[in-house]
Design a protein around this motif. Structure first.
Motif, PDB file in Angstrom:
ATOM      1  N   ASN A 111       1.369  -1.402  -0.133  1.00 37.88           N
ATOM      2  CA  ASN A 111      -0.313  -0.022   0.546  1.00 37.88           C
ATOM      3  C   ASN A 111       0.773   1.256   0.111  1.00 37.88           C
ATOM      4  OD1 ASN A 111      -2.785   1.289   0.714  1.00 37.88           O
ATOM      5  ND2 ASN A 111      -1.942   1.799   2.270  1.00 37.88           N
ATOM      6  N   GLY A 112       1.675   1.727  -0.876  1.00 42.69           N
ATOM      7  CA  GLY A 112       2.459   2.530  -1.487  1.00 42.69           C
ATOM      8  C   GLY A 112       3.247   2.534  -0.506  1.00 42.69           C
ATOM      9  N   GLU A 113       3.848   2.928  -0.125  1.00 45.76           N
ATOM     10  CA  GLU A 113       5.511   2.862   1.145  1.00 45.76           C
ATOM     11  C   GLU A 113       5.407   1.660   1.650  1.00 45.76           C
ATOM     12  OE1 GLU A 113       8.468   5.711   1.749  1.00 45.76           O
ATOM     13  OE2 GLU A 113       8.969   5.390  -0.328  1.00 45.76           O
ATOM     14  N   THR A 114       3.669   1.486   2.773  1.00 40.74           N
ATOM     15  CA  THR A 114       3.769   0.698   3.466  1.00 40.74           C
ATOM     16  C   THR A 114       3.032  -0.571   3.452  1.00 40.74           C
ATOM     17  OG1 THR A 114       3.722   3.150   4.900  1.00 40.74           O
ATOM     18  CG2 THR A 114       2.889   0.525   5.895  1.00 40.74           C
ATOM     19  N   LYS A 115       3.123  -2.265   4.294  1.00 42.77           N
ATOM     20  CA  LYS A 115       2.544  -2.431   3.863  1.00 42.77           C
ATOM     21  C   LYS A 115       1.309  -3.007   5.130  1.00 42.77           C
ATOM     22  CE  LYS A 115       5.839  -4.629   1.887  1.00 42.77           C
ATOM     23  NZ  LYS A 115       8.479  -5.668   1.883  1.00 42.77           N
ATOM     24  N   VAL A 116       0.285  -4.262   4.745  1.00 43.14           N
ATOM     25  CA  VAL A 116      -1.013  -4.584   5.623  1.00 43.14           C
ATOM     26  C   VAL A 116       0.543  -5.759   5.609  1.00 43.14           C
ATOM     27  CG1 VAL A 116      -2.753  -4.687   5.979  1.00 43.14           C
ATOM     28  CG2 VAL A 116      -2.479  -2.423   5.473  1.00 43.14           C
ATOM     29  N   GLU A 117       0.003  -6.255   6.654  1.00 41.73           N
ATOM     30  CA  GLU A 117       0.458  -7.250   7.093  1.00 41.73           C
ATOM     31  C   GLU A 117      -0.762  -8.461   8.336  1.00 41.73           C
ATOM     32  OE1 GLU A 117       3.557  -8.524  10.437  1.00 41.73           O
ATOM     33  OE2 GLU A 117       4.370  -9.813   9.637  1.00 41.73           O
ATOM     34  N   LEU A 118      -1.578  -9.490   7.345  1.00 42.21           N
ATOM     35  CA  LEU A 118      -2.395  -9.739   8.156  1.00 42.21           C
ATOM     36  C   LEU A 118      -1.833 -10.869   8.836  1.00 42.21           C
ATOM     37  CD1 LEU A 118      -5.476  -9.219   5.512  1.00 42.21           C
ATOM     38  CD2 LEU A 118      -5.004  -8.084   7.670  1.00 42.21           C
ATOM     39  N   LEU A 119      -2.682 -11.007  10.251  1.00 45.74           N
ATOM     40  CA  LEU A 119      -1.433 -12.458  10.985  1.00 45.74           C
ATOM     41  C   LEU A 119      -2.946 -13.020  11.340  1.00 45.74           C
ATOM     42  CD1 LEU A 119       0.307 -10.195  12.936  1.00 45.74           C
ATOM     43  CD2 LEU A 119       1.628 -11.740  11.262  1.00 45.74           C
ATOM     44  N   GLU A 120      -3.218 -14.549  10.689  1.00 46.31           N
ATOM     45  CA  GLU A 120      -3.821 -15.682  11.824  1.00 46.31           C
ATOM     46  C   GLU A 120      -2.802 -16.548  12.065  1.00 46.31           C
ATOM     47  OE1 GLU A 120      -6.692 -17.387   8.170  1.00 46.31           O
ATOM     48  OE2 GLU A 120      -6.236 -19.190   9.464  1.00 46.31           O
ATOM     49  N   SER A 121      -3.278 -16.882  13.177  1.00 43.48           N
ATOM     50  CA  SER A 121      -2.651 -18.357  14.060  1.00 43.48           C
ATOM     51  C   SER A 121      -3.250 -19.411  13.225  1.00 43.48           C
ATOM     52  CB  SER A 121      -3.029 -18.175  15.522  1.00 43.48           C
ATOM     53  OG  SER A 121      -3.100 -18.946  15.987  1.00 43.48           O
ATOM     54  N   PHE A 122      -2.739 -20.138  13.535  1.00 44.67           N
ATOM     55  CA  PHE A 122      -3.090 -21.569  13.220  1.00 44.67           C
ATOM     56  C   PHE A 122      -2.825 -23.047  14.132  1.00 44.67           C
ATOM     57  CE2 PHE A 122       1.343 -21.459  11.457  1.00 44.67           C
ATOM     58  CZ  PHE A 122       2.625 -22.148  11.804  1.00 44.67           C
ATOM     59  N   ASP A 123      -2.348 -21.764  15.999  1.00 47.96           N
ATOM     60  CA  ASP A 123      -2.386 -22.689  16.765  1.00 47.96           C
ATOM     61  C   ASP A 123      -3.173 -22.196  17.235  1.00 47.96           C
ATOM     62  OD1 ASP A 123      -1.291 -24.069  19.351  1.00 47.96           O
ATOM     63  OD2 ASP A 123       0.358 -24.769  17.868  1.00 47.96           O
ATOM     64  N   GLU A 124      -3.973 -22.844  18.502  1.00 48.85           N
ATOM     65  CA  GLU A 124      -5.356 -22.117  19.289  1.00 48.85           C
ATOM     66  C   GLU A 124      -3.816 -21.454  20.750  1.00 48.85           C
ATOM     67  OE1 GLU A 124      -6.633 -26.196  21.261  1.00 48.85           O
ATOM     68  OE2 GLU A 124      -7.952 -24.934  20.247  1.00 48.85           O
ATOM     69  N   ASN A 125      -3.062 -21.731  20.886  1.00 46.93           N
ATOM     70  CA  ASN A 125      -1.772 -21.342  22.207  1.00 46.93           C
ATOM     71  C   ASN A 125      -0.910 -20.416  21.476  1.00 46.93           C
ATOM     72  OD1 ASN A 125      -2.689 -23.069  23.568  1.00 46.93           O
ATOM     73  ND2 ASN A 125      -2.161 -24.807  22.530  1.00 46.93           N
TER      74      ASN A 125
END
Ligand code: ZN
Length: 137
Positions: A46-60
């Motif tokens: 997104n222009g100079e800056t990124k967006v990083e989505l984070l999704e857990s694959f472990d409930e802990n």
């Protein structure tokens, strides 16, 4: 320091990737697992800056725990540094607590370090340094 990316904790990529594609009007260019953090990452430029989505694959995992406590939302802000080890030493000297003692491998070809949010007004700060292609980690 430039804001390299903003990390956003989400429950479900199948919902959030289309959502952010719409918001940012650009396609997700990379999905990558970070095994050490038990997290999947999805990146948008997104222009100079990124967006990083984070999704857990472990409930802990850290992201699962974050969402449990605070719900979905901004998880961290990542600043780009030229020399991560130097910057880590400087902040340590200033009395900040670093969540890892030496640089560790993050997503998107980065070496990273997190600064404990206790001393940063509750904002989890990531420092990241671009890894040059073929550089030994
Ligand atoms: Zn990040």
């Amino acid at each position: 320091m430039r804001v390299e990316h903003i990390g956003i904790a989400v429950k479900n990529f199948s919902v959030s990737i289309p959502l952010f594609t719409k918001i940012l009007n650009s396609e997700c260019y990379k999905v990558e697992n970070v095994e050490s953090e038990k997290v999947k990452t999805a990146f948008f430029q997104n222009g100079e800056t990124k967006v990083e989505l984070l999704e857990s694959f472990d409930e802990n995992g850290v992201i699962a725990k974050f969402i449990e406590k605070k719900g979905e939302g901004i998880h961290h802000i990542a600043f780009e540094v030229k020399n991560l080890e130097e910057e880590m030493a400087r902040l340590k000297k200033e009395g900040f607590i670093l969540l890892n003692e030496s640089p560790k491998k993050g997503a998107d070809n980065k070496l990273i370090c997190f600064v404990h949010p206790k001393e940063t007004n509750g904002v989890l700060i990531e420092l990241c340094q671009q890894v040059v292609e073929n550089q030994q980690l």
